[in-house]
Structures are given as C-alpha cells and as structure tokens.
Scaffold this active site. Structure first.
Site, PDB file in Angstrom:
ATOM      1  N   ASP A 175      15.955  -5.898  21.192  1.00  0.00           N
ATOM      2  CA  ASP A 175      15.655  -6.175  22.609  1.00  0.00           C
ATOM      3  C   ASP A 175      14.594  -5.262  23.203  1.00  0.00           C
ATOM      4  OD1 ASP A 175      17.580  -8.106  22.604  1.00  0.00           O
ATOM      5  OD2 ASP A 175      19.157  -6.839  23.419  1.00  0.00           O
ATOM      6  N   ARG A 219      20.128  -9.912  26.792  1.00  0.00           N
ATOM      7  CA  ARG A 219      21.167 -10.083  27.819  1.00  0.00           C
ATOM      8  C   ARG A 219      20.851  -9.252  29.055  1.00  0.00           C
ATOM      9  NH1 ARG A 219      26.306  -8.560  25.288  1.00  0.00           N
ATOM     10  NH2 ARG A 219      25.365  -9.679  23.565  1.00  0.00           N
ATOM     11  N   ARG A 481     -22.454 -12.155  11.773  1.00  0.00           N
ATOM     12  CA  ARG A 481     -22.668 -10.721  11.575  1.00  0.00           C
ATOM     13  C   ARG A 481     -24.064 -10.261  12.036  1.00  0.00           C
ATOM     14  NH1 ARG A 481     -19.135  -8.076   7.967  1.00  0.00           N
ATOM     15  NH2 ARG A 481     -17.580  -9.444   7.014  1.00  0.00           N
ATOM     16  N   ARG A 576       6.739  -4.228 -15.153  1.00  0.00           N
ATOM     17  CA  ARG A 576       5.413  -4.783 -14.848  1.00  0.00           C
ATOM     18  C   ARG A 576       4.805  -4.028 -13.667  1.00  0.00           C
ATOM     19  NH1 ARG A 576       4.650 -11.128 -15.077  1.00  0.00           N
ATOM     20  NH2 ARG A 576       4.452 -10.613 -17.272  1.00  0.00           N
ATOM     21  N   GLY A 585     -13.766  -2.930   3.530  1.00  0.00           N
ATOM     22  CA  GLY A 585     -15.027  -2.205   3.305  1.00  0.00           C
ATOM     23  C   GLY A 585     -14.702  -0.826   2.772  1.00  0.00           C
ATOM     24  N   ARG A 665      -0.739  -6.709 -14.200  1.00  0.00           N
ATOM     25  CA  ARG A 665      -1.343  -7.908 -13.609  1.00  0.00           C
ATOM     26  C   ARG A 665      -2.202  -7.447 -12.442  1.00  0.00           C
ATOM     27  NH1 ARG A 665       0.505  -9.564 -17.536  1.00  0.00           N
ATOM     28  NH2 ARG A 665       1.808 -11.378 -17.970  1.00  0.00           N
TER      29      ARG A 665
END
Length: 790
Positions: A175, A219, A481, A576, A585, A665
């Site tokens: 809230d 409330r 740009r 993994r 950038g 990966r």
C-alpha cells in the site's frame, strides 16, 4: 593486478569491515503482517550480509507466531537457504497475524526462545503494526528477561549476556502507507500487476465503448489508486485521503460525457477499496457503476483486482530496493548500541536512510486520525511529499478547464524527442502538452527530432491528441539521433516562423549534446535565446545531471524477466553458466543493476576495468559454486565494457576453462530492452518530471512577459534531473565539466556505490561503504532544494 595488489586489496576489504564484525552475534529475521513481493529479496540480503560479516542468522518462520511457538520455527540459515528466492513473490519464511504476541505471556515465550539461541538482533520486515510490536518487545526486553530469571527459566549469566535487544525494521507493504519512506517494498510490483490489468482492460473497453470501474487495494491509503490513475490517465480516481467534493456525482458524469464527446471510446475510473466521501461514508465500486448506468446509460463493468496485486514476481525496482535495505539493516544492527532507538531503514529520493521507528509509526497513525476527523488536507500533507505531488499532478492532467477560463500566455512552447526511443517518452510528452495548455500556452509538437525540426515538421498539438499516450512504448512523435549542429540556421528559421518561445527536449545523450550545441549557437542566432530544458529519457541512464532517466526502469525489468527465464531453463540441465549481453553503450548501469536484480555472479562493466585474472577468478568462483546445491551461474556483460574481452571471448574462455565442470550459453538481449510498454515507474516518472519542466518554462516566460527579454544566461538552458534526494535544474554549461564526452557518460555515477553489494550477495569479498549517513534522521527532514520523490 599482481598478487601483492590482490593481497593488499583483501587487507583493505577486511579493514573496511572490521568495525562491522558480526562475530559472536546472532540475527533473527522475520516477515510479518500482509505479504509483499520483494520480501524474499530482503530476507536473502539479510541472511547473506549477516553471514558475510560473520554473524549467525536465523529464520523465524510464520512471523511473531513462530517466535512465540519456538522449536522448529526458529532455524539457522545458511548461504544456500536463500538461493533462487530473489524472483519469488510472497515470503518463503511465511507470515501470520499473531494474537499471542500481543499478550505479555506471548512475549515472555518469544524472549525465552530467542535467548535460547543467542539472538539479540531482530530484523522485522512488515507494516506499521509489525514494527510497533517489535518496538514494544524491545522496550520490555530487560523486564521480560528478569521475569524469566525469577521463574527459573533463565540463569543470571544468560540475562547478562543478552541484556539488550536491537531492532531494525524494513517496511514491506504493497500500500506504500508508511510515513517517512518514499517507497515501501512491494509497492512497485503491485503497481505492475494493476497496470498489466489496466492495459488489458483498455483494449477490450475500447472495442465496446465501455466504462470500467477498477477497484484496487488500499483500505486506508490511496497511493496505489492514485499512481495507477496517473500512470494510465484514468478519468476519475477515488481516494480515502482526498474525498471528492460535494456534488461529485454530477461533476464526474459531466467529465465522463465530455471525454466521450472528444471521441474517447472508453472511460476508466479507479477506486481505492477504502474510498470515502467528505462525511466518511464509503464509496463503493458498485455504487459508482449504478450511478454511471443510471445517469449516462453507459455500458459499465466493475473489476475488483483483489489479491492479484500481492502476487506475482517482484519487479526489478523492488528487488534492488529490498536488497539495499536488507544489507543496510544488517549494518544498522551491527552498529547499534544499547542506547540506539529502534530504527527503520528506508528510501529517501535515491538514498538509503535510517529513521526512528517510533516517529514513523506515530506519523503514520496521525494520517488515519486526520482522516477520521475529516481533516483531509492534513492527511494528504502527512502522507508526504511524494503523495501530495502525485495528487496535484493528477488533477492538472485529468481535468481540463473550459477554454474561456484558461488565461492565455500568448506563448508557443515546442516539445521534441531526440535520440533512441525509450519507454515513457510518450507519457512525458502527454504530461508536457497538458500542463502547457493548462498554463495558457499554445503547444507545438516537433516530429522526427532535430531533423524534422529543420524541415519544419511542426504541428499544434491539443489536449485530446495525447489521450491514451501513457501506456504506449517507443516515441509517437518519432525520434532521431541526428544532432542540430549542421542545420542550426534552418532550426533558427523554424523557431522564428512558428514564434517558438520555449523548447522542451525529451531524450538521451544526443539530446544533451544537442542542447550544448543550441547553447553555443545562441550568440549567432537570437531565435535560440529562449528557455530550453531537457528531460532525460534513455535506457542507458547515462545523462549527466540526473541519477535516473525515463526508460531505464522498463529496460531493467526486461533484463530481469529474461534472466529469470534463462535461469529457470538451467534448473533442469544443471551445471550451466549463462553469459548475457546488455545495452547501455559505455554506461554499465543496466548490467550492474540487472545483475543485482537477477542475482548474477558477475557483471562486467566499462567503469570498473577488468583483466584476464579477474575472468579467471570468476571461473574459479563458479567452479566452486557448482560443487554446492546451486548448480547454475549468471554473468552479465555491458556491450562496450571492453574492446577485447567481447561476449564471444568471455563465452569461449568460460566454455574452455569450465570443461567437465559446467557448460556455457550466451545470449545478446539487443533491442528488446528498448521496446515494450513502459513500466509504472517510467510512466509516473515521465509524467511528473515533464510536468515539473513545463512549470519551470511557464515561470521563466512569466518573468519575461512584456519585457521582450532575450534569454542568454546559463540558467535558462538546463537539464532537469534527480540528484540524490532532490529534483534539480542544472545549467548545461555547468554539466559540461562533469561529462566524459568520449565515452558518453557522467564522470561520477551514483550506482557504482552499489557494486560491492552485488558482489557480497554473490559471495565475493568486497568493501561495502556504509550508508551516506548512519545517523538517525528526523522524519520531517526537508532540505532547501526540491524533494525528488518518485
């Protein structure tokens, strides 16, 4: 970095943490009251920071009930106990309302259970009721121990060893109803749930020309209703703190029919569940529906969101907030003395602060008292700067005065988007256009950036033209740009042709460079001697003069969501490691904060140079990690962090070095970080900061009216941004020396302070700089500058 350097660094880190030693101390962490997304992130931060500084940390399951019942409800936590909980909503240690703790007998049992485990530091995550309970417990502590000693349940040595209880609170409440803090843990995630529903409802409402009445939680506090109304451009909102004036029924129906007359195909009305009228009588969603159907005959539906708002995964903002607060809470506990009053760690603007718990609770209760006594203006003020500013902004943007009641300024103000698109740009344009019209200006939209400006792609834009823009991603005005340098003469011609008296630029680093070029050209072209202000909007968050940019929060949520999915995909395969490339950038904001929000093992950024030895140590760290139950890794890399250590290089290195231990990966997130619907934070931030920029323009124009004055001074060409706790207008001339133009980043960036936090939570040695002021602050602290509540 050679071995001596590494050794020296480790000695330095240890020295930094010596005064924070938790050796021999025990911390208990519990969540109490209603659950909120982000509580798990706070629990994780408390456990890991506690273990990091050498303390024992205990889970107290089921809130105060678990503390009273003891036994298996109070269990020591280890590093792995809090693995994989960052992205989980709710609280893994459970929360319950507890009647027993309200009695002295219950508190006696709780004290006995804590002393048995040596716990004298308590970290409570909950609402004002939970924190009040903790403070009462702390005050009674020595008396409870004496009573337990008299009953023969404790010996004198135990009483002496555990003489004082330190309490630190964190506010977990969707809230946002706690005074003293700008944002409570869970609020931003609840807004995400509401806005997801509103966006979905808007499409169906538009198809059938329907009116929707949406009931949201709150409330006793209208924060969720107010901010969601601001973020979706609702037609009307009902709040407990600011009831509608007498005769609201007629006013609301007029407003709804006016909007339909402006060809708006839908109406959205947002109601807080605790909404009341000026006589303190409840206003229900069903009542509103019946009124609309009876008076206007519109097809009207009610949607009650209910517990959906408490559920789901926490947003990036809540994860970062909870992690920061959790670490700060442990530091506060370790620095506490018997004389230190119970405190709440909280957010003020962009800074972590500590506030006296008793004062915050008292002020929160004062709001309810003011509402009960029908002192509604006081209630709004007591809610704090953020609430009051949201309410004023909503009123200005939602209700248009008839044209004959608006005092005309005879000024033309143009709005332009520059740079790459960022989610929230459209909300900023909508806000600027409406505030400008309300101030009596003629508003002009410039299409396709400076390129369009030079070509004269300029049109007047009206109040109704920007309806429904808040939820749209990208840039409706179009953005490029291109810098203005080569076409300054054409731009000056267009400024003269359209009599442009002021310019609002919404954009990223290109917009900042453009502003510098316009500033330099003022001596040559007098048409450019008008007030100009820039509002930062870029996913990279690399604009000097502001800690935040519109669009960065949406990009951060995209990164966090993607990382969650990727981590989940590894839960089956095990062993993994994922290497993920983020945008930005040369600015590492997205990689660093994304790493903190997603629980990454490392984040490579340009601002912190790294070499092959750092990569090697990360591989070794992951190899060790694979021996535990947490058999997956996540590494983020900012796209321009290093010329030679590319994403492919890091991927190949990890694959080779991890052979037989883990496989790898890689994933390049790319432009998905720029797209999508803006997050509630970006809609709200864009709306408010843009409205503030327009107020500044109006003030400047008013000061000069009738004097035909040319604006040449530095303070008439500014960047508006958040700096620490304040909203500041900074002249671009001043910002020039704070900018690294080669790498397009500010020379100093606030978020680098949070870097050690990510490392500590990933089990690396790092020196953590304790909060800017580890003194307790008064709740009413108001600086001379303008507060930057979001």
């Amino acid at each position: 970095m050679d071995d001596d350097d590494l050794a020296n660094r480790k000695v330095f880190f240890r020295k930094c943490l010596e005064h924070l030693s938790g050796a021999g101390k025990a911390i208990g962490v519990l969540t109490s009251g209603g659950d909120a997304q982000g509580m798990n992130a706070a629990v994780r931060a408390v456990v890991r920071m506690g273990i990091y500084v050498g303390a024992k940390v205990y889970f107290i399951y089921e809130g105060y009930q678990g503390m009273v019942d003891g036994g298996k409800n109070i269990v020591e936590a280890n590093w792995e106990s809090v693995s994989s909980i960052l992205q989980v909503g709710g609280t893994i240690i459970g929360s319950a309302r507890c009647k027993a703790f309200r009695t002295r007998e219950g508190r006696l049992k709780a004290a006995h259970n804590l002393v048995q485990r040596g716990i004298t530091n308590l970290c409570v995550i909950g609402g004002d009721g939970s924190l009040t309970g903790a403070n009462i417990f702390r005050k009674e502590w020595s008396g409870l121990l004496e009573e337990l000693a008299q009953n023969g349940e404790l010996n004198e040595e135990q009483v002496e060893q555990h003489a004082h209880l330190n309490v630190v609170g964190m506010v977990g409440s969707i809230d946002n109803d706690f005074c003293g803090t700008d944002m409570t843990i869970g609020t931003d995630s609840a807004l995400h749930r509401i806005i997801e529903v509103v966006d979905a409802i808007m499409t169906t409402a538009q198809s059938h020309q329907r009116t929707f009445v949406l009931e949201v939680m709150g409330r006793h506090c209208g924060y969720l209703a107010l901010v969601s109304a601001l973020a979706c451009g609702a037609d009307w909102v009902f709040l407990p703190e600011s009831p509608p004036e007498e005769g609201w029924q007629e006013n609301m129906c007029i407003k709804l029919s006016e909007n339909r007359a402006r060809k708006k195909r839908l109406n959205i009305i947002i109601v807080a569940e605790g909404a009341i009228d000026t006589q303190n009588k409840p206003i229900t969603s069903e009542q509103i529906k019946e009124l609309v159907v009876k008076q206007l005959g519109y097809d009207t539906r009610v949607t009650i969101l209910g517990h959906v708002q408490r559920g789901g995964t926490p947003s990036a903002f809540d994860r970062i907030l909870a992690s920061r607060m959790g670490v700060e809470a442990v530091v506060a506990l370790l620095q506490a003395t018997p004389e230190t009053p119970a405190c709440v760690v909280s957010l003020s603007g962009n800074q972590a602060v500590r506030l006296p718990l008793v004062e915050c609770v008292h002020m929160t209760q004062e709001v309810q008292k003011a509402m009960d006594e029908r002192r509604f203006k006081d209630a709004v003020q007591l809610r704090g700067r953020s609430f009051e500013s949201n309410l004023n902004t909503y009123k200005r943007l939602a209700i248009k005065l008839p044209d004959d009641q608006i005092v005309k300024s005879n000024c033309n103000v143009a709005v332009i988007n520059v740079g790459a698109p960022a989610a929230g740009m459209n909300a900023a344009v909508r806000s600027a256009v409406r505030v400008g019209i309300a101030d009596g200006h003629k508003m002009l939209a410039i299409y396709d950036g400076f390129e369009g400006f030079a070509k004269g792609q300029i049109k007047e834009i009206g109040w109704g033209d920007v309806g429904g823009w808040t939820g749209q991603g990208g840039s409706i005005l179009g953005t490029k740009r291109t810098l203005p340098g080569k076409s300054l003469e054409d731009i000056a011609t267009q400024m003269r042709k359209h009599s442009i008296n002021a310019l609002l630029i919404i954009g990223g680093f290109e917009a900042y460079l453009g502003l510098l070029e316009l500033s330099a050209a003022r001596e040559k072209y007098e048409e450019l001697c008008v007030p100009m202000v820039m509002v930062p909007a870029t996913v990279s968050n690399n604009v000097p003069g502001s800690d935040f940019s519109i669009g960065a929060d949406t990009a951060l949520n995209t990164i966090t969501d993607t990382c969650d999915r990727i981590k989940q995909s590894a839960s089956g395969t095990k062993r993994r490691v994922f290497i993920i490339e983020t945008m930005g950038g040369y600015c590492g904001y997205l990689a660093n904060m994304g790493g903190l929000a997603a629980g990454a093992d490392a984040a490579y950024i340009f601002e912190e140079p790294f070499d092959i030895r750092d990569l090697q140590s990360n591989v070794e760290h992951l190899t060790e990690k694979m021996k535990t139950t947490i058999q997956r890794g996540l590494v983020l890399r900012n796209e321009s962090c290093s010329e030679n250590y590319t994403t492919d290089f890091i991927y190949q290195l990890y694959s080779e070095e991890g052979k037989g231990v883990f496989d790898c990966r890689k994933n390049v997130l790319g432009h998905m970080q720029q797209g999508g619907a803006p997050s509630p934070f970006d809609r709200n931030f864009g709306t408010k900061i843009s409205a503030r920029a327009m107020q500044w323009i109006s003030t400047k124009l008013k000061e000069a009216s009738g004097k035909g004055r040319r604006f040449m001074s530095d303070d008439s060409i500014c960047v508006l941004g958040i700096s620490k706790r304040n909203l500041l207008f900074r002249p671009v001339a001043q910002l020039r020396k704070e900018t690294d133009f080669e790498h397009r980043i500010p020379k100093e960036q606030w978020w680098l302070k949070l870097r050690p936090l990510m490392k500590i939570l990933a089990k690396y040695e790092a020196s953590y700089e304790v909060s800017d002021s580890h003194q307790l602050e008064p709740v009413h602290h108001r600086g001379h500058e303008e507060p930057a509540a979001i």
